[in-house]
Design a protein around this motif. Sequence first.
Motif, PDB file in Angstrom:
ATOM      1  N   LEU A  28       0.824  -1.216   0.000  1.00  0.00           N
ATOM      2  CA  LEU A  28       0.000   0.000   0.000  1.00  0.00           C
ATOM      3  C   LEU A  28       0.859   1.266   0.000  1.00  0.00           C
ATOM      4  CD1 LEU A  28      -2.835  -1.061   2.478  1.00  0.00           C
ATOM      5  CD2 LEU A  28      -3.001  -0.813  -0.006  1.00  0.00           C
ATOM      6  N   PHE A  29       1.919   1.273   0.817  1.00  0.00           N
ATOM      7  CA  PHE A  29       2.818   2.431   0.852  1.00  0.00           C
ATOM      8  C   PHE A  29       3.523   2.627  -0.482  1.00  0.00           C
ATOM      9  CE2 PHE A  29       3.521   2.418   5.744  1.00  0.00           C
ATOM     10  CZ  PHE A  29       2.363   3.157   5.917  1.00  0.00           C
ATOM     11  N   ARG A  30       3.956   1.545  -1.097  1.00  0.00           N
ATOM     12  CA  ARG A  30       4.628   1.673  -2.387  1.00  0.00           C
ATOM     13  C   ARG A  30       3.664   2.160  -3.467  1.00  0.00           C
ATOM     14  NH1 ARG A  30       7.414  -1.690   0.524  1.00  0.00           N
ATOM     15  NH2 ARG A  30       9.669  -1.891   0.345  1.00  0.00           N
ATOM     16  N   GLY A  31       2.420   1.710  -3.394  1.00  0.00           N
ATOM     17  CA  GLY A  31       1.406   2.206  -4.325  1.00  0.00           C
ATOM     18  C   GLY A  31       1.175   3.695  -4.153  1.00  0.00           C
ATOM     19  N   ALA A  32       1.126   4.137  -2.912  1.00  0.00           N
ATOM     20  CA  ALA A  32       0.974   5.569  -2.637  1.00  0.00           C
ATOM     21  C   ALA A  32       2.185   6.339  -3.171  1.00  0.00           C
ATOM     22  CB  ALA A  32       0.805   5.801  -1.144  1.00  0.00           C
ATOM     23  N   GLY A  33       3.365   5.752  -3.033  1.00  0.00           N
ATOM     24  CA  GLY A  33       4.574   6.392  -3.556  1.00  0.00           C
ATOM     25  C   GLY A  33       4.534   6.532  -5.068  1.00  0.00           C
ATOM     26  N   LEU A  35       1.815   6.747  -6.887  1.00  0.00           N
ATOM     27  CA  LEU A  35       0.825   7.786  -7.171  1.00  0.00           C
ATOM     28  C   LEU A  35       1.434   9.171  -6.976  1.00  0.00           C
ATOM     29  CD1 LEU A  35      -2.063   8.668  -7.819  1.00  0.00           C
ATOM     30  CD2 LEU A  35      -2.592   8.422  -5.390  1.00  0.00           C
ATOM     31  N   LEU A  36       2.175   9.351  -5.892  1.00  0.00           N
ATOM     32  CA  LEU A  36       2.833  10.635  -5.660  1.00  0.00           C
ATOM     33  C   LEU A  36       3.851  10.942  -6.753  1.00  0.00           C
ATOM     34  CD1 LEU A  36       3.378  10.618  -1.794  1.00  0.00           C
ATOM     35  CD2 LEU A  36       1.837  12.093  -3.098  1.00  0.00           C
ATOM     36  N   LEU A  50       6.815  14.044  -2.330  1.00  0.00           N
ATOM     37  CA  LEU A  50       7.373  12.775  -2.780  1.00  0.00           C
ATOM     38  C   LEU A  50       8.697  12.488  -2.074  1.00  0.00           C
ATOM     39  CD1 LEU A  50       7.254  10.343  -4.685  1.00  0.00           C
ATOM     40  CD2 LEU A  50       8.407  11.752  -6.400  1.00  0.00           C
ATOM     41  N   PHE A  53       7.964  11.533   1.500  1.00  0.00           N
ATOM     42  CA  PHE A  53       7.387  10.194   1.533  1.00  0.00           C
ATOM     43  C   PHE A  53       8.457   9.136   1.285  1.00  0.00           C
ATOM     44  CE2 PHE A  53       4.765   6.627   0.034  1.00  0.00           C
ATOM     45  CZ  PHE A  53       3.877   6.553   1.096  1.00  0.00           C
ATOM     46  N   LEU A  57       9.347   6.030   3.621  1.00  0.00           N
ATOM     47  CA  LEU A  57       9.413   4.637   3.163  1.00  0.00           C
ATOM     48  C   LEU A  57      10.707   3.957   3.601  1.00  0.00           C
ATOM     49  CD1 LEU A  57       7.912   4.671  -0.443  1.00  0.00           C
ATOM     50  CD2 LEU A  57       6.937   3.639   1.608  1.00  0.00           C
TER      51      LEU A  57
END
Length: 103
Positions: A28-33, A35-36, A50, A53, A57
Motif C-alpha cells: 500500500l505504501f509503495r502504491g501511494a509512492g 501515485l505521488l 514525494l 514520503f 518509506l
Amino acid sequence: MGLIKRLWRGEVDLARTFWVFGFTVGVLFRGAGLLLAVLAEKNIGFAAVLLSFGVFLIVYQVFISVAVWRSADRYQGYRGWAFLAKAMVVLGVVQLIAGLVGI
C-alpha cells in the motif's frame, strides 16, 4: 503506540508482522509512492511531498525489517518459516540499497 513498540521488539506474531505490516502495508505504501511520483511529474509542488514520503518509506522499511527479524527469532513454529522471513528481510534490504544507489 503500544503496537509500534511490540512490533519493534518482535512481540507480534511472525505471520501478522510479515503478512500484514511487512507485505500488505508495504504494498500500500509503495502504491501511494507511485501515485505521488505520477503527481509530482505533473505538479512540481508534489516533489517535496514525494521526497518526504521517500524518506518515510526508507524509515518504514528499516523498522519493519527489524520487526520481522525479531519476530522470526521468537517464532516457535516450523523454523523454515522463520528462515524464509529472514531471507525476505535480507532481499528487501538489498533491494532498498540497490534502489538508493541506483543499480
